[in-house]
Design a protein around this motif. Structure first.
Motif, PDB file in Angstrom:
ATOM      1  N   PRO A 139       0.810  -1.226   0.000  1.00 44.29           N
ATOM      2  CA  PRO A 139       0.000   0.000   0.000  1.00 44.29           C
ATOM      3  C   PRO A 139       0.836   1.266   0.000  1.00 44.29           C
ATOM      4  N   ASP A 140       1.968   1.261   0.689  1.00 47.03           N
ATOM      5  CA  ASP A 140       2.866   2.415   0.715  1.00 47.03           C
ATOM      6  C   ASP A 140       4.136   2.034  -0.037  1.00 47.03           C
ATOM      7  N   LEU A 141       4.274   2.571  -1.232  1.00 45.74           N
ATOM      8  CA  LEU A 141       5.367   2.171  -2.106  1.00 45.74           C
ATOM      9  C   LEU A 141       6.685   2.731  -1.606  1.00 45.74           C
ATOM     10  N   GLY A 142       7.608   1.836  -1.271  1.00 45.26           N
ATOM     11  CA  GLY A 142       8.934   2.232  -0.846  1.00 45.26           C
ATOM     12  C   GLY A 142       9.922   2.131  -1.993  1.00 45.26           C
ATOM     13  N   PRO A 143      11.162   2.529  -1.775  1.00 53.97           N
ATOM     14  CA  PRO A 143      12.138   2.536  -2.874  1.00 53.97           C
ATOM     15  C   PRO A 143      12.475   1.159  -3.398  1.00 53.97           C
ATOM     16  N   PHE A 144      12.270   0.103  -2.585  1.00 58.42           N
ATOM     17  CA  PHE A 144      12.617  -1.240  -3.026  1.00 58.42           C
ATOM     18  C   PHE A 144      11.383  -2.080  -3.336  1.00 58.42           C
ATOM     19  N   ASP A 145      10.189  -1.488  -3.278  1.00 61.01           N
ATOM     20  CA  ASP A 145       8.982  -2.245  -3.552  1.00 61.01           C
ATOM     21  C   ASP A 145       8.819  -2.465  -5.048  1.00 61.01           C
ATOM     22  N   TYR A 146       8.182  -3.574  -5.384  1.00 60.63           N
ATOM     23  CA  TYR A 146       8.045  -3.981  -6.783  1.00 60.63           C
ATOM     24  C   TYR A 146       6.780  -3.374  -7.384  1.00 60.63           C
ATOM     25  N   VAL A 147       6.912  -2.768  -8.542  1.00 59.33           N
ATOM     26  CA  VAL A 147       5.772  -2.243  -9.284  1.00 59.33           C
ATOM     27  C   VAL A 147       5.752  -2.901 -10.652  1.00 59.33           C
ATOM     28  N   ASP A 148       4.560  -2.996 -11.233  1.00 60.73           N
ATOM     29  CA  ASP A 148       4.428  -3.714 -12.484  1.00 60.73           C
ATOM     30  C   ASP A 148       3.294  -3.114 -13.294  1.00 60.73           C
ATOM     31  N   PRO A 149       3.476  -2.941 -14.612  1.00 60.00           N
ATOM     32  CA  PRO A 149       2.352  -2.520 -15.452  1.00 60.00           C
ATOM     33  C   PRO A 149       1.259  -3.582 -15.449  1.00 60.00           C
ATOM     34  N   ALA A 150       0.027  -3.152 -15.524  1.00 56.33           N
ATOM     35  CA  ALA A 150      -1.095  -4.081 -15.442  1.00 56.33           C
ATOM     36  C   ALA A 150      -2.247  -3.560 -16.280  1.00 56.33           C
ATOM     37  N   LEU A 151      -3.121  -4.466 -16.683  1.00 63.47           N
ATOM     38  CA  LEU A 151      -4.375  -4.087 -17.316  1.00 63.47           C
ATOM     39  C   LEU A 151      -5.386  -3.740 -16.228  1.00 63.47           C
ATOM     40  N   THR A 152      -6.105  -2.653 -16.431  1.00 63.26           N
ATOM     41  CA  THR A 152      -7.114  -2.214 -15.471  1.00 63.26           C
ATOM     42  C   THR A 152      -8.467  -2.178 -16.167  1.00 63.26           C
ATOM     43  N   VAL A 153      -9.423  -2.910 -15.628  1.00 62.37           N
ATOM     44  CA  VAL A 153     -10.778  -2.963 -16.177  1.00 62.37           C
ATOM     45  C   VAL A 153     -11.708  -2.228 -15.215  1.00 62.37           C
ATOM     46  N   THR A 154     -12.417  -1.218 -15.712  1.00 61.63           N
ATOM     47  CA  THR A 154     -13.392  -0.489 -14.906  1.00 61.63           C
ATOM     48  C   THR A 154     -14.740  -1.196 -15.052  1.00 61.63           C
ATOM     49  N   VAL A 155     -15.277  -1.659 -13.916  1.00 62.05           N
ATOM     50  CA  VAL A 155     -16.487  -2.482 -13.904  1.00 62.05           C
ATOM     51  C   VAL A 155     -17.613  -1.707 -13.239  1.00 62.05           C
ATOM     52  N   ALA A 156     -18.776  -1.698 -13.869  1.00 59.72           N
ATOM     53  CA  ALA A 156     -19.959  -1.051 -13.297  1.00 59.72           C
ATOM     54  C   ALA A 156     -20.600  -1.964 -12.258  1.00 59.72           C
ATOM     55  N   THR A 157     -20.916  -1.416 -11.088  1.00 61.38           N
ATOM     56  CA  THR A 157     -21.614  -2.148 -10.043  1.00 61.38           C
ATOM     57  C   THR A 157     -22.891  -1.387  -9.685  1.00 61.38           C
ATOM     58  N   SER A 158     -23.680  -1.951  -8.786  1.00 61.57           N
ATOM     59  CA  SER A 158     -24.930  -1.302  -8.387  1.00 61.57           C
ATOM     60  C   SER A 158     -24.681  -0.018  -7.623  1.00 61.57           C
ATOM     61  N   ALA A 159     -23.506   0.111  -7.027  1.00 60.46           N
ATOM     62  CA  ALA A 159     -23.201   1.315  -6.244  1.00 60.46           C
ATOM     63  C   ALA A 159     -22.409   2.322  -7.070  1.00 60.46           C
ATOM     64  N   HIS A 160     -21.215   1.968  -7.472  1.00 60.42           N
ATOM     65  CA  HIS A 160     -20.350   2.868  -8.231  1.00 60.42           C
ATOM     66  C   HIS A 160     -19.326   2.024  -8.976  1.00 60.42           C
ATOM     67  N   PRO A 161     -18.702   2.560 -10.030  1.00 60.27           N
ATOM     68  CA  PRO A 161     -17.707   1.788 -10.776  1.00 60.27           C
ATOM     69  C   PRO A 161     -16.500   1.447  -9.906  1.00 60.27           C
ATOM     70  N   VAL A 162     -15.954   0.255 -10.110  1.00 63.18           N
ATOM     71  CA  VAL A 162     -14.751  -0.180  -9.405  1.00 63.18           C
ATOM     72  C   VAL A 162     -13.737  -0.641 -10.440  1.00 63.18           C
ATOM     73  N   GLU A 163     -12.478  -0.652 -10.057  1.00 59.27           N
ATOM     74  CA  GLU A 163     -11.404  -1.050 -10.961  1.00 59.27           C
ATOM     75  C   GLU A 163     -10.822  -2.393 -10.540  1.00 59.27           C
ATOM     76  N   PHE A 164     -10.591  -3.225 -11.542  1.00 56.00           N
ATOM     77  CA  PHE A 164      -9.974  -4.532 -11.358  1.00 56.00           C
ATOM     78  C   PHE A 164      -8.680  -4.535 -12.155  1.00 56.00           C
ATOM     79  N   ALA A 165      -7.549  -4.525 -11.459  1.00 57.21           N
ATOM     80  CA  ALA A 165      -6.241  -4.435 -12.110  1.00 57.21           C
ATOM     81  C   ALA A 165      -5.498  -5.754 -11.950  1.00 57.21           C
ATOM     82  N   PHE A 166      -4.888  -6.225 -13.037  1.00 57.19           N
ATOM     83  CA  PHE A 166      -4.145  -7.484 -12.964  1.00 57.19           C
ATOM     84  C   PHE A 166      -2.933  -7.433 -13.891  1.00 57.19           C
TER      85      PHE A 166
END
Length: 336
Positions: A139-166
């Motif tokens: 959750p808190d990205l540090g200098p040695f934490d791993y980051v990676d490009p991912a596909l993000t899908v925005t999904v409509a729900t009954s409340a509000h849109p949410v994002e699913f990233a993988f």
């Protein structure tokens, strides 16, 4: 084939052990040459097993979707939150990897390997957007934490849109991964538009005068990553030079200079590490300022030309392809 390639790490470990035994005096740490051998065996067998599980999962899911696009995906912080709070599937049941399939019915997510189980089906009308973003495991990205490009899908729900990233596994390399993800993103969006009977072509971009942002002073994250790519060439050069000086029939005077190639190898490794830390911190600072310089950066931020400061992609729009980015940069720099 991928699993067999990982097994090649084992002879690499053997080669490193032989080099260590040849370079180090016999009195220095007897048995030290066994360390790279053991590490090579563990890495080779471990990753080969992981590669086999990934391939087996894809084969079985593809059998359920013969005409679909099946992607091997890996868990991350954002996908874990999505499964736990939206899909209501415990993380212990999802595992560290899963598969995503896109066909005429929508997007499906499968867990398991030889007997995959579908845990989610998102019909195409509920898929609002597909983009490329950067995700991390912490959750808190540090200098040695791993980051990676991912596909993000925005999904409509009954409340509000949410994002699913993988993050998508099995891509050819870190500097080509963005291109692969862009093609995959476009293919998913094409299937969505075709299934809904909509225009499969991308909407025309507006050529109105773009907005402009004040860039943070100092070296940009793009410049850091460019320096890392340039510095990366020193590593292979130093390794080859070391092997030649140490083992090839060269004049005795040159043989005594074997520390210089090792110095190049060390400089490449440590320099790339330091630059990667600086690039990560600079990228976080740019995101905090509300923009990104990366073509595959967070789609919720404006993408800005690192030279002129003009916005070449507004926040919320789909990421640009490599050719579209070049065209936009050429256009805004002509305005500067």
């Amino acid at each position: 084939m991928g699993a067999l390639l990982w097994l090649l790490v084992i002879p690499v470990g053997i080669a490193v052990a032989v080099v260590l035994r040849a370079v180090l005096p016999p009195s220095f740490a007897p048995g030290v040459e066994a360390v790279p051998l053991v590490v090579g065996v563990l890495i080779g067998v471990g990753f080969a097993d992981t590669e086999w599980l990934t391939r087996s999962r894809i084969v079985h899911v593809q059998a359920l979707h013969p005409d679909g696009l099946v992607l091997p995906a890996r868990s991350n912080l954002r996908s874990d939150e999505f499964f736990e709070h939206v899909v209501r599937v415990p993380l212990s049941q999802m595992g560290w990897a899963y598969a995503v399939a896109a066909d005429d019915s929508g997007l499906s997510v499968y867990r398991g390997t030889t007997q995959p189980e579908r845990v989610l089906l998102v019909p195409w009308p509920h898929v609002l957007n597909v983009s490329v973003a950067v995700v991390s495991a912490a959750p808190d990205l540090g200098p040695f934490d791993y980051v990676d490009p991912a596909l993000t899908v925005t999904v409509a729900t009954s409340a509000h849109p949410v994002e699913f990233a993988f993050p998508v596994l099995k891509t050819p390399g870190p500097y080509q991964r963005g291109r692969v993800l862009e093609a995959t993103r476009d293919e998913i969006w094409r299937r969505r538009q075709a299934a809904l009977g909509l225009d499969v072509s991308a909407p025309a971009r507006s050529f109105a005068s773009p907005g402009r942002r004040i860039l943070l002073p100092g070296v940009s994250s793009v410049a850091f990553w460019r320096a890392i790519r340039m510095l990366g060439w020193l590593g292979p050069v130093g390794l080859v030079a070391f092997l030649v000086v140490r083992f090839a029939p060269v004049p005795e005077g040159l043989r005594d200079l074997w520390m210089l190639p090792l110095g190049l190898l060390l400089l490449s490794s440590l320099g790339s590490l330091v630059l990667a830390i600086l690039a990560s911190r600079r990228g976080n600072a740019e995101a905090s300022a509300g923009y990104t310089l990366s073509r595959t950066g967070d789609s919720r931020l404006d993408q800005v030309d690192p030279v002129s400061g003009y916005v070449i992609r507004q926040a919320g729009e789909m990421q640009l392809s490599r050719d579209a980015e070049r065209a936009e940069i050429a256009r805004v720099r002509a305005l500067a």
